[in-house]
Write a protein that holds these residues in place. Structure first.
Motif, PDB file in Angstrom:
ATOM      1  N   CYS A 158      20.268  17.313  28.636  1.00 44.04           N
ATOM      2  CA  CYS A 158      18.869  17.502  29.368  1.00 44.04           C
ATOM      3  C   CYS A 158      18.746  18.849  29.612  1.00 44.04           C
ATOM      4  CB  CYS A 158      18.684  16.345  30.452  1.00 44.04           C
ATOM      5  SG  CYS A 158      17.057  16.466  30.853  1.00 44.04           S
ATOM      6  N   CYS A 160      15.716  19.843  31.010  1.00 40.21           N
ATOM      7  CA  CYS A 160      14.487  19.949  32.121  1.00 40.21           C
ATOM      8  C   CYS A 160      15.097  21.101  33.205  1.00 40.21           C
ATOM      9  CB  CYS A 160      14.237  18.591  32.420  1.00 40.21           C
ATOM     10  SG  CYS A 160      15.132  17.962  33.923  1.00 40.21           S
ATOM     11  N   CYS A 167      17.317  19.674  35.836  1.00 39.28           N
ATOM     12  CA  CYS A 167      18.684  19.792  35.400  1.00 39.28           C
ATOM     13  C   CYS A 167      19.485  21.170  35.428  1.00 39.28           C
ATOM     14  CB  CYS A 167      18.852  19.174  33.831  1.00 39.28           C
ATOM     15  SG  CYS A 167      18.940  17.429  33.974  1.00 39.28           S
TER      16      CYS A 167
END
Ligand SMILES: [Zn+2]
Ligand SMILES: [Zn+2]
Length: 143
Positions: free
Chosen positions: A28, A30, A33
């Motif tokens: 991930c 994002c 993260c």
């Protein structure tokens, strides 16, 4: 190597045993993260909640995701190793940070999500399935 897997944080205060295979493993990218992972992606394995036992003192960081779901990130209270993530929309399963699981094992990501947020220098394995943002939820696994 297959289950059982064993988890251990950097200081050893938090440990876990996983008795079954994860539902999936993915990266991930994002922004949340990237903060948890010191600039790169997190790599997460989704385990059904009843397939592992966790011991040791976790601290929790909770926030509301863009989706409106509540997200909780658990990390070792002593050394800060990222350990686990929970989502109020997915109560039967938790993501485990792959670095917490001790080698040897063959667990590896098969997809990468939130690539819209990845930095320009990120190198994404072309073998991974790619998603610009959050992928559709997987078929419900019987709880
Ligand atoms: Zn620790
Ligand atoms: Zn993320």
């Amino acid at each position: 190597m297959t289950a059982p897997y064993h988890g251990r944080c950097n200081c050893g205060a938090v440990t876990a045993t996983f008795s079954a295979e994860p539902v999936w493993v993915r990266q991930c990218w994002c922004r949340q993260c990237q903060k948890s992972a010191a600039g790169s992606c997190t790599t997460n394995a989704l385990f059904l909640t009843d397939s592992f036992t966790l011991s040791g003192d976790l601290r929790w960081f909770s926030y509301e995701a863009d989706s409106g779901n509540g997200v909780e990130q658990g990390f070792c209270a002593s050394c800060g190793t990222p350990v686990i993530g929970r989502n109020t929309a997915r109560r039967h399963a938790c993501v485990i940070r792959l670095g917490f699981i001790e080698p040897p094992h063959d667990l590896a990501p098969t997809s990468a999500i939130w690539l819209d947020d990845a930095p320009d220098w990120a190198v994404i394995d072309p073998a991974l399935q790619r998603f610009a943002r959050q992928p559709p939820p997987p078929p419900e696994t019987p709880a």
